[in-house]
Scaffold this motif. Structure first.
Motif, PDB file in Angstrom:
ATOM      1  N   VAL A   1      43.553  62.170 105.547  1.00  0.00           N
ATOM      2  CA  VAL A   1      43.577  63.572 105.128  1.00  0.00           C
ATOM      3  C   VAL A   1      42.163  64.151 105.067  1.00  0.00           C
ATOM      4  CG1 VAL A   1      45.690  63.252 103.800  1.00  0.00           C
ATOM      5  CG2 VAL A   1      43.505  63.119 102.616  1.00  0.00           C
ATOM      6  N   VAL A   2      41.149  63.300 104.948  1.00  0.00           N
ATOM      7  CA  VAL A   2      39.752  63.768 104.952  1.00  0.00           C
ATOM      8  C   VAL A   2      39.180  63.720 106.363  1.00  0.00           C
ATOM      9  CG1 VAL A   2      37.403  63.263 104.145  1.00  0.00           C
ATOM     10  CG2 VAL A   2      39.324  63.096 102.556  1.00  0.00           C
TER      11      VAL A   2
ATOM     12  N   VAL B   1      35.988  58.049  95.164  1.00  0.00           N
ATOM     13  CA  VAL B   1      37.135  57.231  95.569  1.00  0.00           C
ATOM     14  C   VAL B   1      37.711  57.763  96.886  1.00  0.00           C
ATOM     15  CG1 VAL B   1      39.538  56.686  94.994  1.00  0.00           C
ATOM     16  CG2 VAL B   1      37.742  56.317  93.292  1.00  0.00           C
ATOM     17  N   VAL B   2      37.844  59.087  96.981  1.00  0.00           N
ATOM     18  CA  VAL B   2      38.387  59.674  98.204  1.00  0.00           C
ATOM     19  C   VAL B   2      37.429  59.475  99.380  1.00  0.00           C
ATOM     20  CG1 VAL B   2      38.992  61.881  99.292  1.00  0.00           C
ATOM     21  CG2 VAL B   2      39.907  61.311  97.039  1.00  0.00           C
TER      22      VAL B   2
ATOM     23  N   ASP C   1      35.695  56.921  99.794  1.00  0.00           N
ATOM     24  CA  ASP C   1      35.631  55.483 100.041  1.00  0.00           C
ATOM     25  C   ASP C   1      34.226  54.917  99.780  1.00  0.00           C
ATOM     26  OD1 ASP C   1      36.812  53.073 100.728  1.00  0.00           O
ATOM     27  OD2 ASP C   1      36.345  53.265 102.856  1.00  0.00           O
ATOM     28  N   GLN C   2      33.620  55.368  98.659  1.00  0.00           N
ATOM     29  CA  GLN C   2      32.283  54.901  98.265  1.00  0.00           C
ATOM     30  C   GLN C   2      32.337  54.317  96.847  1.00  0.00           C
ATOM     31  OE1 GLN C   2      29.606  55.128 100.278  1.00  0.00           O
ATOM     32  NE2 GLN C   2      30.953  56.034 101.822  1.00  0.00           N
ATOM     33  N   LEU C   3      31.407  53.419  96.526  1.00  0.00           N
ATOM     34  CA  LEU C   3      31.282  52.970  95.140  1.00  0.00           C
ATOM     35  C   LEU C   3      30.881  54.179  94.306  1.00  0.00           C
ATOM     36  CD1 LEU C   3      31.267  50.527  93.171  1.00  0.00           C
ATOM     37  CD2 LEU C   3      28.799  50.400  93.532  1.00  0.00           C
ATOM     38  N   PRO C   4      31.670  54.522  93.282  1.00  0.00           N
ATOM     39  CA  PRO C   4      31.402  55.760  92.532  1.00  0.00           C
ATOM     40  C   PRO C   4      30.036  55.765  91.846  1.00  0.00           C
ATOM     41  CG  PRO C   4      33.606  54.945  92.071  1.00  0.00           C
ATOM     42  CD  PRO C   4      32.909  53.875  92.855  1.00  0.00           C
TER      43      PRO C   4
ATOM     44  N   TYR D   1      28.854  62.307 104.542  1.00  0.00           N
ATOM     45  CA  TYR D   1      29.526  61.052 104.881  1.00  0.00           C
ATOM     46  C   TYR D   1      30.472  61.215 106.064  1.00  0.00           C
ATOM     47  CZ  TYR D   1      27.460  58.419 101.112  1.00  0.00           C
ATOM     48  OH  TYR D   1      26.555  57.759 100.326  1.00  0.00           O
TER      49      TYR D   1
ATOM     50  N   LEU E   1      34.296  60.797  89.992  1.00  0.00           N
ATOM     51  CA  LEU E   1      35.002  59.552  90.315  1.00  0.00           C
ATOM     52  C   LEU E   1      36.018  59.775  91.438  1.00  0.00           C
ATOM     53  CD1 LEU E   1      35.433  56.582  89.389  1.00  0.00           C
ATOM     54  CD2 LEU E   1      37.121  57.433  87.769  1.00  0.00           C
TER      55      LEU E   1
ATOM     56  N   PRO F   1      40.321  58.242 103.797  1.00  0.00           N
ATOM     57  CA  PRO F   1      41.655  58.811 104.021  1.00  0.00           C
ATOM     58  C   PRO F   1      41.744  59.669 105.285  1.00  0.00           C
ATOM     59  CG  PRO F   1      40.996  59.084 101.729  1.00  0.00           C
ATOM     60  CD  PRO F   1      39.774  58.590 102.481  1.00  0.00           C
TER      61      PRO F   1
ATOM     62  N   GLY G   1      38.179  68.580 105.931  1.00  0.00           N
ATOM     63  CA  GLY G   1      38.109  67.421 105.039  1.00  0.00           C
ATOM     64  C   GLY G   1      37.094  67.642 103.931  1.00  0.00           C
TER      65      GLY G   1
ATOM     66  N   VAL H   1      37.676  67.670  99.908  1.00  0.00           N
ATOM     67  CA  VAL H   1      36.938  66.847  98.943  1.00  0.00           C
ATOM     68  C   VAL H   1      36.267  67.737  97.896  1.00  0.00           C
ATOM     69  CG1 VAL H   1      35.028  65.209  98.657  1.00  0.00           C
ATOM     70  CG2 VAL H   1      36.582  64.971 100.590  1.00  0.00           C
TER      71      VAL H   1
ATOM     72  N   ASP I   1      35.702  49.977  94.805  1.00  0.00           N
ATOM     73  CA  ASP I   1      35.658  50.164  96.253  1.00  0.00           C
ATOM     74  C   ASP I   1      35.962  48.869  97.013  1.00  0.00           C
ATOM     75  OD1 ASP I   1      35.357  51.777  98.496  1.00  0.00           O
ATOM     76  OD2 ASP I   1      33.222  51.393  98.683  1.00  0.00           O
TER      77      ASP I   1
ATOM     78  N   GLU J   1      40.935  66.794 110.963  1.00  0.00           N
ATOM     79  CA  GLU J   1      40.964  68.237 110.748  1.00  0.00           C
ATOM     80  C   GLU J   1      42.388  68.773 110.765  1.00  0.00           C
ATOM     81  OE1 GLU J   1      38.200  68.615 109.516  1.00  0.00           O
ATOM     82  OE2 GLU J   1      37.199  70.160 110.688  1.00  0.00           O
TER      83      GLU J   1
END
Lengths: 201, 201, 201
Positions: B66-67, C58-59, C61-64, C119, C54, B64, C125, C129, A61, B70
């Motif tokens: 894309v997330v 990642v999508v 934007d967090q530490l997995p 989040y 994972l 992102p 979105g 996810v 990250d 909307e």
């Protein structure tokens, strides 16, 4: 375990980038059953040079070093061109490809595991990041080159070598061995295990 | 170079999403050697529409678009359905697939490189992010469709077109050309180079 | 919609990891047309166990969680070994692989969509996810195992099941159903739709 935010020196990243770029380009130039042209060879060189480092930083990250450092991409591109040139000079490159693959795995694995520890990952998390960094470039290379993923179909002991090397690094850091000593030990151990794996399997 | 946090207008992202969705669905619907059903066609449309934007923001260590938006997913889905519908109406779509691929590469590349500059990447880092954004959707499309990666095996000049276009953008920004002018120039240059590459190779 | 930072309880993540590890290892051990050795089976088990979680983090934007939690990797590894052992004990495993695949999709999808809502992702979105988390492990598994991506080439209704399940979850949260109730409903609905898809297609 070492505390504080340890920064991997840039020159070590650049050594990893150079080794990866040469390895990837040699590997791609050596593929004879498919037509991969000059640009394709360079693209696969860049994939190996950038892949492990990029996947490591994405998983941690962080803004990837390959984006933030001007030098990383330059060195990776120069190394990919060098690897392409070497292919036409050397008559047999299998041993060099194998040796460089071991070096890539050792260096990227050691950088990955130490950086993960520095950014607060647990021991197992750091081993995971080390393995991802060690094998990530090779997995992306195989995907781009449209070949079976080598750590699954060719040499699964490779991934095990990365896991053992990263575990050694995390254990050494835990007993307060400085990262400047633990890193090289881990990288060399991974590379030697990887070379032994080739001769065993 | 432009400073401050430049935001790519959402409508430009949506144009990219729409172009990608139509391209991906047309491409998938045109694959005759494998059975890909209606949902598979839409899934590959979404892959192209979302892929470059998603990979760009992951590499830039951002949530992102894309997330967070909307609209992005809505437009991408509508465009994928439109692409699927177009396939059954048009008799020959190769030229349209090629043209849209050039447009996707140009728009995503220009957005990627400008956003990277805005988030503080160096010049080479911004070129790298531009190339990842330009070719990312196509690479993911080929992986999902189980085909050789086109930028390696079919048209390697495509990746070079993206690199040249992104470099132009970064150079123009460095000599203080506004991003509203530099972006379109870069996108058009990339697309034209990509079309020229098809005719050359 | 629920506000505040909802944390997915670790034990739910671990159930997902365990289900994924067993599924992946059983799947890999069942591939007869290619030689995948013991380590390869475990590696693919880990891929399914870690992949969805994972990619989700990642999508987002967090530490997995797979990096930050010591337990995740342990459970994933143990489950992969268990999956490998089960393969040699059971005579027919197709039904179990299918059932576990449905469970993996349901659990990862529900965790993914709820975590995205927590989040701050928008409704679409969060659905995206959820789908990425639900199908991500399977897509990575197919890529590593060098097989056609199953959600494109085998059962495209699978991805639709994930989308419907994630949409249900987001709708239920929006009408203020607690996540502890909405999550299980969504997971079960996804899994049932996925099982129905197998019998329909």
């Amino acid at each position: 375990m070492t505390s504080g935010l340890f920064h991997v020196p840039l020159w070590i990243e650049l050594v990893a980038a150079a080794t990866g770029g040469i390895q990837g380009a040699l590997f791609a130039a050596g593929i004879r059953d498919r037509r991969i042209d000059v640009l394709g060879v360079v693209a696969i060189g860049l994939t190996v040079a950038l892949g492990g480092s990029l996947m490591r930083d994405v998983v941690l990250d962080q803004l990837p070093v390959v984006v933030s450092s001007e030098w990383y991409l330059l060195v990776a591109a120069a190394a990919s061109l060098l690897g392409m040139a070497l292919q036409s000079v050397l008559t047999r490159t299998e041993w060099l490809i194998s040796l460089l693959d071991a070096a890539v795995m050792g260096i990227f694995g050691a950088i990955g595991a130490s950086k993960a520890v520095a950014y607060g990952a647990g021991s197992l998390g750091a081993v995971l990041v080390g393995v991802v960094a060690a094998v990530g470039g090779g997995v992306l290379r195989d995907l781009m080159a449209n070949r079976p993923i080598s750590i699954i179909h060719v040499g699964t002991l490779n991934a095990a070598a990365a896991g053992i090397g990263a575990s050694m690094l995390v254990l050494l850091l835990r007993i307060d061995v400085p990262v400047g000593i633990a890193g090289p030990i881990s990288a060399v151990a991974t590379a030697l295990l990887r070379i032994a794996a080739v001769h065993l399997g």
